[in-house]
Scaffold this motif. Structure first.
Motif, PDB file in Angstrom:
ATOM      1  N   ARG A  89       0.871  -1.194  -0.018  1.00 26.74           N
ATOM      2  CA  ARG A  89      -0.047  -0.035   0.130  1.00 26.74           C
ATOM      3  C   ARG A  89       0.913   1.099   0.045  1.00 26.74           C
ATOM      4  O   ARG A  89       1.883   1.421   0.542  1.00 26.74           O
ATOM      5  CB  ARG A  89      -0.906   0.070   1.100  1.00 26.74           C
ATOM      6  CG  ARG A  89      -1.871   1.429   1.136  1.00 26.74           C
ATOM      7  CD  ARG A  89      -2.351   1.811   2.717  1.00 26.74           C
ATOM      8  NE  ARG A  89      -0.909   2.116   3.416  1.00 26.74           N
ATOM      9  CZ  ARG A  89      -0.477   3.326   3.212  1.00 26.74           C
ATOM     10  NH1 ARG A  89      -0.901   4.197   2.214  1.00 26.74           N
ATOM     11  NH2 ARG A  89       0.649   3.716   4.012  1.00 26.74           N
ATOM     12  N   HIS A  90       0.392   2.201  -0.728  1.00 20.46           N
ATOM     13  CA  HIS A  90       0.976   3.509  -0.915  1.00 20.46           C
ATOM     14  C   HIS A  90       0.010   4.831  -1.147  1.00 20.46           C
ATOM     15  O   HIS A  90      -0.896   4.076  -1.941  1.00 20.46           O
ATOM     16  CB  HIS A  90       2.259   3.512  -1.802  1.00 20.46           C
ATOM     17  CG  HIS A  90       1.834   3.053  -3.132  1.00 20.46           C
ATOM     18  ND1 HIS A  90       1.986   1.825  -3.504  1.00 20.46           N
ATOM     19  CD2 HIS A  90       1.357   3.711  -4.197  1.00 20.46           C
ATOM     20  CE1 HIS A  90       1.509   1.493  -4.679  1.00 20.46           C
ATOM     21  NE2 HIS A  90       1.083   2.699  -5.147  1.00 20.46           N
ATOM     22  N   SER A  91       0.562   5.815  -0.689  1.00 20.50           N
ATOM     23  CA  SER A  91      -0.325   7.024  -1.461  1.00 20.50           C
ATOM     24  C   SER A  91      -0.342   7.002  -2.880  1.00 20.50           C
ATOM     25  O   SER A  91       0.968   7.561  -3.565  1.00 20.50           O
ATOM     26  CB  SER A  91      -0.286   8.187  -0.510  1.00 20.50           C
ATOM     27  OG  SER A  91      -0.350   7.927   0.798  1.00 20.50           O
ATOM     28  N   LYS A 135      -5.670   7.573  -2.248  1.00 20.98           N
ATOM     29  CA  LYS A 135      -4.700   8.495  -1.174  1.00 20.98           C
ATOM     30  C   LYS A 135      -5.577   8.977  -0.156  1.00 20.98           C
ATOM     31  O   LYS A 135      -6.796   9.358  -0.375  1.00 20.98           O
ATOM     32  CB  LYS A 135      -4.052   9.483  -2.111  1.00 20.98           C
ATOM     33  CG  LYS A 135      -3.192  10.502  -1.342  1.00 20.98           C
ATOM     34  CD  LYS A 135      -2.509  11.357  -2.160  1.00 20.98           C
ATOM     35  CE  LYS A 135      -1.379  12.250  -1.050  1.00 20.98           C
ATOM     36  NZ  LYS A 135      -0.377  12.884  -1.798  1.00 20.98           N
ATOM     37  N   TRP A 136      -5.145   9.068   1.079  1.00 18.66           N
ATOM     38  CA  TRP A 136      -5.827   9.539   1.927  1.00 18.66           C
ATOM     39  C   TRP A 136      -5.061  11.316   2.353  1.00 18.66           C
ATOM     40  O   TRP A 136      -4.339  11.428   2.295  1.00 18.66           O
ATOM     41  CB  TRP A 136      -5.170   9.047   3.343  1.00 18.66           C
ATOM     42  CG  TRP A 136      -6.068   9.368   4.730  1.00 18.66           C
ATOM     43  CD1 TRP A 136      -6.522  10.381   5.075  1.00 18.66           C
ATOM     44  CD2 TRP A 136      -6.153   8.734   5.863  1.00 18.66           C
ATOM     45  NE1 TRP A 136      -7.056  10.774   6.352  1.00 18.66           N
ATOM     46  CE2 TRP A 136      -6.733   9.511   6.899  1.00 18.66           C
ATOM     47  CE3 TRP A 136      -6.026   7.329   6.065  1.00 18.66           C
ATOM     48  CZ2 TRP A 136      -7.240   8.865   8.082  1.00 18.66           C
ATOM     49  CZ3 TRP A 136      -6.300   6.742   7.292  1.00 18.66           C
ATOM     50  CH2 TRP A 136      -6.866   7.633   8.243  1.00 18.66           C
ATOM     51  N   ARG A 137      -6.116  11.977   1.991  1.00 23.67           N
ATOM     52  CA  ARG A 137      -5.910  13.468   2.142  1.00 23.67           C
ATOM     53  C   ARG A 137      -6.958  14.133   3.049  1.00 23.67           C
ATOM     54  O   ARG A 137      -7.840  13.849   3.274  1.00 23.67           O
ATOM     55  CB  ARG A 137      -6.153  14.173   0.855  1.00 23.67           C
ATOM     56  CG  ARG A 137      -5.373  13.599  -0.254  1.00 23.67           C
ATOM     57  CD  ARG A 137      -5.582  14.172  -1.507  1.00 23.67           C
ATOM     58  NE  ARG A 137      -5.140  15.341  -1.740  1.00 23.67           N
ATOM     59  CZ  ARG A 137      -4.818  15.956  -3.088  1.00 23.67           C
ATOM     60  NH1 ARG A 137      -5.230  15.440  -3.876  1.00 23.67           N
ATOM     61  NH2 ARG A 137      -4.465  17.317  -2.927  1.00 23.67           N
ATOM     62  N   THR A 138      -6.287  15.276   3.593  1.00 23.36           N
ATOM     63  CA  THR A 138      -7.094  16.012   4.550  1.00 23.36           C
ATOM     64  C   THR A 138      -6.770  17.311   4.240  1.00 23.36           C
ATOM     65  O   THR A 138      -7.499  18.268   3.501  1.00 23.36           O
ATOM     66  CB  THR A 138      -6.590  16.201   6.098  1.00 23.36           C
ATOM     67  OG1 THR A 138      -5.180  15.998   6.175  1.00 23.36           O
ATOM     68  CG2 THR A 138      -7.176  14.609   6.746  1.00 23.36           C
ATOM     69  N   GLY A 139      -5.893  18.178   4.836  1.00 16.47           N
ATOM     70  CA  GLY A 139      -5.691  19.598   4.387  1.00 16.47           C
ATOM     71  C   GLY A 139      -6.792  20.262   5.430  1.00 16.47           C
ATOM     72  O   GLY A 139      -7.352  20.003   5.980  1.00 16.47           O
ATOM     73  N   ILE A 175     -12.220  13.439   8.843  1.00 21.33           N
ATOM     74  CA  ILE A 175     -10.821  12.824   9.036  1.00 21.33           C
ATOM     75  C   ILE A 175     -10.227  12.506   7.933  1.00 21.33           C
ATOM     76  O   ILE A 175      -8.979  12.143   7.479  1.00 21.33           O
ATOM     77  CB  ILE A 175     -10.912  11.724  10.060  1.00 21.33           C
ATOM     78  CG1 ILE A 175     -11.449  10.416   9.665  1.00 21.33           C
ATOM     79  CG2 ILE A 175     -11.342  12.443  11.315  1.00 21.33           C
ATOM     80  CD1 ILE A 175     -10.954   9.248  10.543  1.00 21.33           C
ATOM     81  N   ARG A 177       9.730   1.316   4.556  1.00 17.54           N
ATOM     82  CA  ARG A 177       9.336   2.077   5.551  1.00 17.54           C
ATOM     83  C   ARG A 177      10.345   1.907   6.851  1.00 17.54           C
ATOM     84  O   ARG A 177      10.835   0.970   6.968  1.00 17.54           O
ATOM     85  CB  ARG A 177       8.089   2.023   5.948  1.00 17.54           C
ATOM     86  CG  ARG A 177       7.023   2.388   4.753  1.00 17.54           C
ATOM     87  CD  ARG A 177       5.674   2.380   4.985  1.00 17.54           C
ATOM     88  NE  ARG A 177       4.712   3.080   4.080  1.00 17.54           N
ATOM     89  CZ  ARG A 177       4.122   2.104   3.185  1.00 17.54           C
ATOM     90  NH1 ARG A 177       4.145   0.822   3.453  1.00 17.54           N
ATOM     91  NH2 ARG A 177       3.457   2.591   2.321  1.00 17.54           N
TER      92      ARG A 177
HETATM   93  C1  LIG Z   1      -4.661  11.801   8.632  1.00 19.31           C
HETATM   94  C2  LIG Z   1      -3.873  11.814   7.311  1.00 19.31           C
HETATM   95  C3  LIG Z   1      -3.912  12.799   6.647  1.00 19.31           C
HETATM   96  C4  LIG Z   1      -3.531  12.984   5.388  1.00 19.31           C
HETATM   97  N1  LIG Z   1      -3.513  14.139   4.898  1.00 19.31           N
HETATM   98  C5  LIG Z   1      -2.772  14.412   3.474  1.00 19.31           C
HETATM   99  C6  LIG Z   1      -2.786  15.497   2.710  1.00 19.31           C
HETATM  100  O1  LIG Z   1      -3.591  16.251   2.966  1.00 19.31           O
HETATM  101  N2  LIG Z   1      -2.349  15.503   1.575  1.00 19.31           N
HETATM  102  C7  LIG Z   1      -1.263  14.546   1.179  1.00 19.31           C
HETATM  103  O2  LIG Z   1      -0.658  14.618   0.238  1.00 19.31           O
HETATM  104  N3  LIG Z   1      -1.170  13.542   1.770  1.00 19.31           N
HETATM  105  C8  LIG Z   1      -1.825  13.163   2.891  1.00 19.31           C
HETATM  106  N4  LIG Z   1      -1.797  12.299   3.986  1.00 19.31           N
HETATM  107  C9  LIG Z   1      -1.078  10.889   3.134  1.00 19.31           C
HETATM  108  C10 LIG Z   1       0.405  10.888   3.831  1.00 19.31           C
HETATM  109  O3  LIG Z   1       1.095  11.899   3.305  1.00 19.31           O
HETATM  110  C11 LIG Z   1       1.096   9.575   3.358  1.00 19.31           C
HETATM  111  O4  LIG Z   1       0.550   8.595   3.896  1.00 19.31           O
HETATM  112  C12 LIG Z   1       2.446   9.705   3.582  1.00 19.31           C
HETATM  113  O5  LIG Z   1       3.210  10.415   2.991  1.00 19.31           O
HETATM  114  C13 LIG Z   1       3.124   8.118   3.930  1.00 19.31           C
HETATM  115  O6  LIG Z   1       3.096   7.720   2.273  1.00 19.31           O
HETATM  116  P1  LIG Z   1       2.412   6.399   1.968  1.00 19.31           P
HETATM  117  O7  LIG Z   1       0.960   6.598   2.488  1.00 19.31           O
HETATM  118  O8  LIG Z   1       2.721   5.943   0.727  1.00 19.31           O
HETATM  119  O9  LIG Z   1       3.133   5.525   2.895  1.00 19.31           O
HETATM  120  C14 LIG Z   1      -2.666  11.759   5.069  1.00 19.31           C
HETATM  121  C15 LIG Z   1      -2.551  10.687   5.657  1.00 19.31           C
HETATM  122  C16 LIG Z   1      -3.366  10.705   7.043  1.00 19.31           C
HETATM  123  C17 LIG Z   1      -3.116   9.171   7.932  1.00 19.31           C
END
Ligand SMILES: Cc1cc2nc3c(=O)[nH]c(=O)nc-3n(C[C@H](O)[C@H](O)[C@H](O)COP(=O)(O)O)c2cc1C
Length: 185
Positions: free
Chosen positions: A10-12, A132-136, A157, A174
Motif C-alpha cells: 500500500r502506498h499513497s 490516497k488519504w488526504r485532509t488539508g 478525518i 518504511r
Molecule cells: C490523517 C492523514 C491525513 C493525510 N493528509 C494528507 C494530505 O492532506 N495531503 C497528502 O498529500 N497526503 C496526506 N496524507 C497521506 C500521507 O502523506 C502519506 O500517507 C504519507 O506520505 C506516507 O506515504 P504512504 O501512504 O505512501 O506510505 C494523509 C494521511 C493521513 C493518515
C-alpha cells in the motif's frame, strides 16, 4: 491478495486515471471500511461518495471558502482549489459521529473511523486501485462540512481519492518499528 501483501504494497497513489469506477467497486471498498473495530458497536463512520459533477461542486465550495479565508491569495490558488477534487474519479469524504452517550468517547470514534479508512485503503490496494488519504484545511472547513451534510463540530478525518492507478510504483521500505517500540517483560 494476501493481507500482508496489501499492507506492504500500500502506498499513497498521487496519480490515478480519470476513468469512472463502477458503483459495485466503490461499494466493495465501503464494505471493507465498515468491517473495522468500533467501541460499543456505534458504527461512527459517515461516508459521502462524490463522483462526476459533485466533485466539481465540492471544488467550487473549496475555492469559495479559500477566498473567504485568504482573499490575499493569487487567482492561481483558487483555480487550483477548484480542480483539486477532480484529481480522482471518486472522492470519499469520511466523517465521524459525535458520541451520543457518555460511555462512548470522541477519541474512540475517531480511532474507529481511522481504522475504517485504513481498511478501505487496503481493500483498494488488494483490488488493484490507487488511493490516497488526504485532509488539508478543507477537512476543518465549515463551508465544506456544510456542503457535505456534516455538522460543523463533526470531525472530517479523510478525503479518500480513488481511481485506477496510472502506474504501479516500486514498494517502499518504511522505517522500522524498532525506534518506536519499548518491550516490557
Ligand atoms: C490523517 C492523514 C491525513 C493525510 N493528509 C494528507 C494530505 O492532506 N495531503 C497528502 O498529500 N497526503 C496526506 N496524507 C497521506 C500521507 O502523506 C502519506 O500517507 C504519507 O506520505 C506516507 O506515504 P504512504 O501512504 O505512501 O506510505 C494523509 C494521511 C493521513 C493518515
Amino acid at each position: 491478495m494476501e493481507v500482508f501483501e496489501a499492507i506492504y504494497h500500500r502506498h499513497s497513489q498521487k496519480k490515478v486515471k480519470p476513468d469512472a469506477l463502477p458503483r459495485a467497486l466503490i461499494e466493495k471498498l465501503l464494505d471493507a471500511g465498515v468491517q473495522a473495530p468500533n467501541h460499543y458497536k456505534v458504527r461512527p463512520w459517515r461516508f459521502v461518495v462524490l463522483t462526476g459533477e459533485a466533485r466539481k461542486k465540492l471544488g467550487e465550495v473549496m475555492a469559495a471558502s479559500q477566498l473567504d479565508h485568504h482573499p490575499e491569495f493569487p487567482q492561481e490558488a483558487f483555480d487550483k482549489a477548484r480542480v483539486t477534487p477532480l484529481q480522482a474519479p471518486v472522492v470519499i469524504a469520511v466523517g465521524v459521529d459525535k458520541p451520543s452517550e457518555p460511555k462512548v468517547l470522541e477519541i474512540e470514534n475517531v480511532c474507529a473511523v481511522a481504522a475504517a479508512c485504513q481498511n478501505l485503503l487496503l481493500a483498494a490496494q488488494a483490488m488493484g486501485l490507487g488511493a490516497k488519504w488526504r485532509t488539508g484545511e478543507w477537512a476543518r472547513d465549515v463551508k465544506v462540512k456544510e456542503f457535505l451534510g456534516f455538522d460543523t463540530d463533526q470531525h472530517v478525518i479523510a478525503f479518500i481519492y480513488v481511481g485506477y492507478p496510472e502506474f504501479i510504483p516500486e514498494p517502499v521500505i518504511r522505517p522500522s518499528f524498532r525506534d518506536r517500540t519499548l518491550w516490557m517483560e
